[in-house]
Design a protein around this motif. Structure first.
Motif, short mmCIF file in Angstrom:
data_model
loop_
_atom_site.label_atom_id
_atom_site.label_comp_id
_atom_site.label_asym_id
_atom_site.label_seq_id
_atom_site.Cartn_x
_atom_site.Cartn_y
_atom_site.Cartn_z
N LYS A 170 0.81 -1.22 0.00
CA LYS A 170 0.00 0.00 0.00
C LYS A 170 0.84 1.26 0.00
N ALA A 171 1.87 1.30 0.86
CA ALA A 171 2.71 2.50 0.94
C ALA A 171 3.41 2.76 -0.38
N ASN A 172 3.94 1.71 -1.00
CA ASN A 172 4.63 1.86 -2.28
C ASN A 172 3.64 2.27 -3.37
N TYR A 173 2.46 1.66 -3.36
CA TYR A 173 1.44 1.98 -4.37
C TYR A 173 1.05 3.46 -4.29
N ASN A 174 0.78 3.94 -3.08
CA ASN A 174 0.37 5.34 -2.92
C ASN A 174 1.44 6.29 -3.44
N ASN A 175 2.70 5.98 -3.14
CA ASN A 175 3.78 6.89 -3.51
C ASN A 175 4.12 6.80 -4.99
N ILE A 176 4.08 5.59 -5.59
CA ILE A 176 4.35 5.49 -7.03
C ILE A 176 3.21 6.13 -7.82
N ARG A 177 1.98 5.98 -7.33
CA ARG A 177 0.84 6.65 -7.98
C ARG A 177 1.04 8.15 -7.95
N TYR A 178 1.45 8.67 -6.81
CA TYR A 178 1.68 10.11 -6.64
C TYR A 178 2.75 10.59 -7.61
N VAL A 179 3.87 9.86 -7.69
CA VAL A 179 4.99 10.26 -8.54
C VAL A 179 4.61 10.17 -10.02
N LEU B 128 18.00 0.22 -20.25
CA LEU B 128 16.92 0.77 -21.04
C LEU B 128 15.60 0.03 -20.88
N GLN B 129 15.64 -1.19 -20.39
CA GLN B 129 14.39 -1.93 -20.28
C GLN B 129 13.46 -1.33 -19.23
N ILE B 130 14.03 -0.80 -18.17
CA ILE B 130 13.19 -0.17 -17.14
C ILE B 130 12.49 1.06 -17.72
N VAL B 131 13.14 1.72 -18.67
CA VAL B 131 12.50 2.85 -19.35
C VAL B 131 11.22 2.38 -20.02
N GLY B 132 11.25 1.15 -20.57
CA GLY B 132 10.07 0.58 -21.22
C GLY B 132 8.98 0.25 -20.24
N ILE B 133 9.28 0.25 -18.96
CA ILE B 133 8.25 0.03 -17.93
C ILE B 133 7.67 1.36 -17.49
N ILE B 134 8.54 2.33 -17.25
CA ILE B 134 8.10 3.62 -16.71
C ILE B 134 7.38 4.47 -17.75
N GLU B 135 7.84 4.42 -18.99
CA GLU B 135 7.23 5.27 -20.02
C GLU B 135 5.74 4.99 -20.20
N PRO B 136 5.29 3.73 -20.35
CA PRO B 136 3.84 3.52 -20.48
C PRO B 136 3.08 3.87 -19.22
N LEU B 137 3.72 3.74 -18.05
CA LEU B 137 3.03 4.17 -16.82
C LEU B 137 2.72 5.66 -16.88
N ILE B 138 3.69 6.45 -17.40
CA ILE B 138 3.48 7.89 -17.53
C ILE B 138 2.45 8.20 -18.62
N GLN B 139 2.57 7.51 -19.76
CA GLN B 139 1.67 7.77 -20.88
C GLN B 139 0.22 7.42 -20.54
N HIS B 140 0.03 6.37 -19.77
CA HIS B 140 -1.32 5.90 -19.44
C HIS B 140 -1.60 6.03 -17.94
N ALA B 141 -1.12 7.12 -17.36
CA ALA B 141 -1.22 7.30 -15.90
C ALA B 141 -2.66 7.23 -15.42
N ASP B 142 -3.58 7.81 -16.18
CA ASP B 142 -4.98 7.81 -15.74
C ASP B 142 -5.62 6.44 -15.86
N TRP B 143 -5.07 5.59 -16.70
CA TRP B 143 -5.60 4.22 -16.79
C TRP B 143 -5.03 3.34 -15.68
N PHE B 144 -3.74 3.49 -15.41
CA PHE B 144 -3.13 2.72 -14.32
C PHE B 144 -3.61 3.20 -12.96
N PHE B 145 -3.77 4.51 -12.83
CA PHE B 145 -4.15 5.10 -11.54
C PHE B 145 -5.33 6.04 -11.77
#
Length: 416
Positions: free
Chosen positions: A280-289, A336-353
C-alpha cells in the motif's frame, strides 16, 4: 523536552550519588580513619620502640660481657667491682624495659585482632551501601527510559533520506513521503516549464543544503523556487537512496517480464497487475509520482521532457535489481528496459491510476510544527500534447549519479 527529561534524570542521579558519598563517609570512612590514622600507627610506633629497646638491651649485654672478660675472672666466678655491677644493672633495666614494651605491643595487637569483626563490618557496609546506590540508580533510570523512548518515538522530524519508506511513513504519520510531496508541490509551482527538468544537474551545494533541509522537515520555498533543478535533484536523490526501490525488489522480475510482452494490450495489463501487487505504501507513492510525471509531460513543448525522456532520467531511480553491477554494465541496454516500464506508466497514468489526485496532501511542506506554504494548483494550465510512441528496452540498473542520466538520455537519442 528531550533535554528536560534527560536533565531531570541526570539531576536525580547526581542526588543519589551525593547521598551515597555522604553515607559512605559517615558509616565507613570515618570509622576506618580511626583505624588507619590512630590504631595502626600506634602499633607501628610500638614496634619501632621495641626494636630500639632490644638494640639498647643487646648493647648493654655486650658491654657487661666485655667488662667480665677484661677483669680476667673465670666464667664460673661472679664479676666484682662497681663498674661491673653498674653494667649488670643497666643490662637488667634494659631487659625490663624490653619486656614491658613487648607486653604493651602484644596487648595492642590482641586488641586489634579482637576488633577485626568490627572492621570487616565496615567493608560489608561499604558493599551494601554501593549495592543500594546502584539499585536506586537503576530504578531511577528504568523510570525515565520509557519516557525518553516515548519522546524519541513521537519525534516527527526524523531523517528520511536513506531510510525505508515504511519506517518514514510510520514515524511521520504520512501517506506520501515528505521529500516526495515537498519536491513535487514546489515543482508544480515553479518548475513545470523548466527546460531539462530532472536531466540538468543542479548545484552540488544547493542540492546538499536542500536534502539536509528536507531531512529536518523544513523547506524555505522562496529560496528554492528560483532553482527547480535543485528540487528535482533532491527528489531523484530521495528515490535513489531508498534502501529498496519504490517499485520493490520482490516485483522486479514481474515488471521485467511484463515489459517483454510484445502485444501492447497484454503488456499494459501485465504492468497493471504488477501495480496492484505493490504494498500500500509503495502503491500510494508510485501513484503520486507517476501522476506528477504525467502532468510534467503535458509541458513537454517547453521543458523538452517527453514521457520517454522522463522515463530515461527517472526510471532507474524507481526500479533497479537487487544485485548491483558496474557503470559499464549499467549503461548498456540493460538500463533501457526499465524505461520501457516507466514510459507507459506515464503515458497511461490515468488508466493505471484512475481518479484525480491532490498533490498538496498535507496542505504544507513540513510537519505540523513547520507550516511553510500553502498552494493551489487547480488554476495551473494543462496544455494539450502528443505522446510519443513507447520504446521497448531491456533490463535497467540504478544510476550512480546525476551525470549518468544525461549519458543515458544521449544513448537513447542515438539508439532512436
Amino acid at each position: 523536552k528531550m533535554l528536560r527529561l534527560c536533565g531531570e534524570a541526570e539531576d536525580k542521579l547526581a542526588q543519589e550519588l551525593i547521598h551515597f558519598e555522604l553515607q559512605v563517609e559517615r558509616d565507613v570512612i570515618e570509622p576506618l580513619f580511626v583505624l588507619a590514622e590512630v590504631e595502626i600507627p600506634n602499633i607501628q610506633k610500638q614496634r619501632k620502640h621495641l626494636a630500639k629497646l632490644v638494640l639498647d638491651m643487646d648493647s648493654s649485654r655486650t658491654r657487661w660481657q666485655q667488662s667480665v672478660k677484661s677483669s680476667g675472672l673465670a666464667s664460673n666466678l661472679q664479676p666484682s667491682g662497681a663498674k661491673a655491677d653498674a653494667l649488670r644493672e643497666e643490662m637488667e633495666e634494659a631487659a625490663n624495659r624490653v619486656e614491658i614494651c613487648r607486653d604493651q605491643l602484644s596487648a595492642d595487637m590482641y586488641n586489634f585482632v579482637a576488633k577485626e569483626v568490627d572492621y570487616a563490618n565496615y567493608f560489608q557496609t561499604l558493599i551494601e551501601v554501593q549495592a543500594e546506590y546502584h539499585r536506586k540508580s537503576l530504578a531511577l533510570l528504568q523510570n525515565f527510559l520509557p519516557q525518553i523512548k516515548a519522546q524519541q518515538e513521537a519525534w516527527m522530524e526524523k531523517p528520511s533520506f536513506g531510510k525505508p519508506l515504511e519506517e518514514h511513513l510510520a514515524v511521520s504519520g504520512r501517506e506520501i513521503a515528505f521529500p516526495v510531496e515537498a519536491c513535487v508541490t514546489m515543482l508544480l509551482e515553479c518548475g513545470m516549464q523548466e527546460e531539462g527538468l530532472f536531466r540538468v544537474a543542479p548545484s552540488a551545494s544547493k542540492l546538499k543544503k536542500l536534502k539536509a533541509a528536507l531531512d529536518c522537515c523544513v523547506v524555505d520555498v522562496q529560496e528554492y523556487s528560483a532553482d527547480p533543478h535543485a528540487i528535482a535533484g533532491a527528489l531523484k536523490s530521495y528515490l535513489r537512496e531508498l534502501p529498496e526501490p519504490l517499485m520493490t525488489f520482490e516485483l522486479y522480475e514481474e515488471w521485467i517480464q511484463a515489459s517483454n510482452i510484445p502485444e501492447q494490450e497484454k503488456r499494459l495489463q501485465a504492468l497493471w497487475n504488477a501495480c496492484e501487487k505493490l504494498p500500500k505504501a509503495n502503491y500510494n507513492n508510485i501513484r503520486y509520482v507517476i501522476k506528477f510525471l504525467a502532468k510534467l509531460t503535458e509541458y513537454q513543448d517547453m521543458n523538452k521532457m517527453t514521457p520517454s525522456n522522463v522515463a530515461i532520467v527517472l526510471g532507474p531511480n524507481l526500479l533497479w535489481p537487487q544485485a548491483e553491477g558496474n557503470m559499464t554494465e549499467m549503461m548498456t541496454t540493460l538500463s533501457l528496459q526499465i524505461v520501457g516500464i516507466i514510459e507507459p506508466l506515464i503515458q497511461h497514468a490515468d488508466w493505471f491510476f484512475p481518479g484525480d489526485i491532490e498533490f498538496n496532501v498535507t496542505g504544507n511542506y513540513g510537519s505540523p510544527l513547520h507550516v511553510n506554504h500553502n498552494a493551489n494548483y487547480s488554476s495551473m494550465p494543462s496544455p494539450d500534447m502528443e505522446h510519443g510512441e513507447r520504446r521497448q528496452h531491456e533490463q535497467a540498473r540504478r544510476p550512480l549519479s546525476v551525470a549518468t542520466d544525461n549519458m543515458m538520455l544521449e544513448f537513447c537519442k542515438k539508439d532512436g
